[in-house]
Design an enzyme around this catalytic site. Structure first.
Site, PDB file in Angstrom:
ATOM      1  N   GLU A   1      25.936  26.343  43.975  1.00 43.44           N
ATOM      2  CA  GLU A   1      24.785  25.456  43.856  1.00 43.44           C
ATOM      3  C   GLU A   1      25.218  24.015  44.085  1.00 43.44           C
ATOM      4  O   GLU A   1      26.409  23.690  44.031  1.00 43.44           O
ATOM      5  CB  GLU A   1      24.117  25.596  42.479  1.00 43.44           C
TER       6      GLU A   1
ATOM      7  N   HIS B   1      29.826  23.703  34.220  1.00 47.36           N
ATOM      8  CA  HIS B   1      28.936  22.571  34.480  1.00 47.36           C
ATOM      9  C   HIS B   1      27.760  22.556  33.523  1.00 47.36           C
ATOM     10  O   HIS B   1      27.410  23.574  32.927  1.00 47.36           O
ATOM     11  CB  HIS B   1      28.425  22.600  35.924  1.00 47.36           C
TER      12      HIS B   1
ATOM     13  N   ARG C   1      26.543  31.592  29.920  1.00 47.69           N
ATOM     14  CA  ARG C   1      26.544  30.450  28.993  1.00 47.69           C
ATOM     15  C   ARG C   1      27.775  30.480  28.117  1.00 47.69           C
ATOM     16  O   ARG C   1      28.047  31.478  27.454  1.00 47.69           O
ATOM     17  CB  ARG C   1      25.313  30.522  28.083  1.00 47.69           C
TER      18      ARG C   1
ATOM     19  N   HIS D   1      28.884  30.053  36.879  1.00 51.67           N
ATOM     20  CA  HIS D   1      28.310  31.151  37.663  1.00 51.67           C
ATOM     21  C   HIS D   1      29.406  31.937  38.364  1.00 51.67           C
ATOM     22  O   HIS D   1      30.423  31.361  38.765  1.00 51.67           O
ATOM     23  CB  HIS D   1      27.353  30.608  38.727  1.00 51.67           C
TER      24      HIS D   1
END
Ligand code: ZN
Length: 311
Positions: free
Chosen positions: A116, A173, A193, A98
């Site tokens: 996150e 991740h 992605r 991200h």
């Protein structure tokens, strides 16, 4: 006590890697056998949760944020800052990364970036997650991606129930199959992605975002400790970062909190009990509004709670 707790109807997402544990584990009325995400407290346009509490029934969290900011202590950001999700990975999620706020603002129409973190609710024996990579330079990273050397590139680490994992922006991740987490994140839905195992979703490959992923990845990889939480300390600090703080409460009889914050998100992840006399149980998520006052949790339960950063 004249303020009421704000409960919401979660938004569920069917995803190629999703499963059905949210029905068995949390009793949710899930829409499919591939239910990957439950957006439990969300004001994001891709899943704006609707309030079910008396005074505000039918209003979405973003509407409450825009029109009743006093419920949130007049917190000074243009959108609700946080998002609480449950993720049920029956299969591996894509390997992803991200952006941070600065990159997202420029390249994603003013979106927030995404910090996150995960609290592992449950996982199969010998489960793992992917955190970080092994490249030492941008050239090496780009070359390994271009040559499809994902096995060599990524770092896979074992996880256990009760672990807490921080995923800062720029960290490669992936949650692997068999792992279920409660995620606390910035209010953002921007994912780049890198690799999706060449699998099909509705007969098509899902889009990859290799160039943007290469732009935002942090090299060398940040050290991301997996932290095994305690089951005994009444209040445990899991993270205090630029955007939010997350705590775990282990309620055996009573845990009291001063609650001197603009507002608070609460998820009951285990057991049952009461908050200031109101019954709560596993699977419930709610917001404690501004001015609610001190909190008293009683019963036998595990709580994950988050608060926004001081602006
Ligand atoms: Zn992610």
């Amino acid at each position: 006590m004249d303020k009421e707790l704000l409960f919401f109807k979660p938004v569920f997402k069917t995803l190629v890697w999703g499963g059905n544990k949210m029905r068995d584990e949390f009793g949710y009325d899930i829409p499919s056998e591939n239910t990957g995400e439950c957006w439990a407290i969300s004001a994001h346009k891709n899943g704006d949760a609707v309030c079910v509490s008396n005074g505000y029934k039918g209003m979405t969290l973003s509407e409450l944020w825009d029109t009743k900011r006093e419920l949130f202590g007049n917190y000074g950001s243009d959108r609700f800052p946080l998002l609480t999700k449950i993720i049920d990975a029956a299969d591996d999620l894509s390997i992803q990364v991200h952006p941070d706020d600065e990159y997202a603002k420029v390249h994603e129409n003013g979106s927030y970036g995404k910090e996150e973190c995960w609290y592992v609710l449950d996982c199969d024996k010998d489960s793992s997650v992917i955190i970080g990579h092994n490249a030492n330079s941008k050239e090496e990273f780009d070359r390994m991606i271009d040559e499809g050397r994902f096995e060599e590139l990524i770092r896979e680490v074992p996880v256990h129930k009760g672990d807490f994992i921080r995923i800062a922006p720029g960290t490669i991740h992936s949650i692997k199959g068999g792992v279920m987490v409660l995620e606390t994140q910035q209010n953002s839905d921007i994912t780049y992605r890198l690799y999706d195992y060449n699998r099909l979703s509705n007969g098509k490959l899902r889009e990859l975002h290799i160039d943007k992923a290469k732009d935002v990845v942090v090299i060398p990889t940040p050290e991301n400790a997996i932290y095994a939480t305690s089951a005994n300390r009444p209040v445990e600090t899991l993270i205090e970062c630029k955007y939010f703080s997350v705590y775990k409460l282990n309620v055996k009889e009573t845990v009291n909190l001063d609650n001197d914050v603009p507002f608070r998100l609460v998820s009951v992840v285990e057991g049952a009990g009461k908050i200031n006399g109101t019954d709560i149980k596993k699977g419930m998520h709610f917001i404690v509004p501004s001015g609610f006052g001190a909190l008293s949790f009683t019963g036998d339960m595990t709580i994950i709670t988050s608060v926004p950063a001081n602006l």
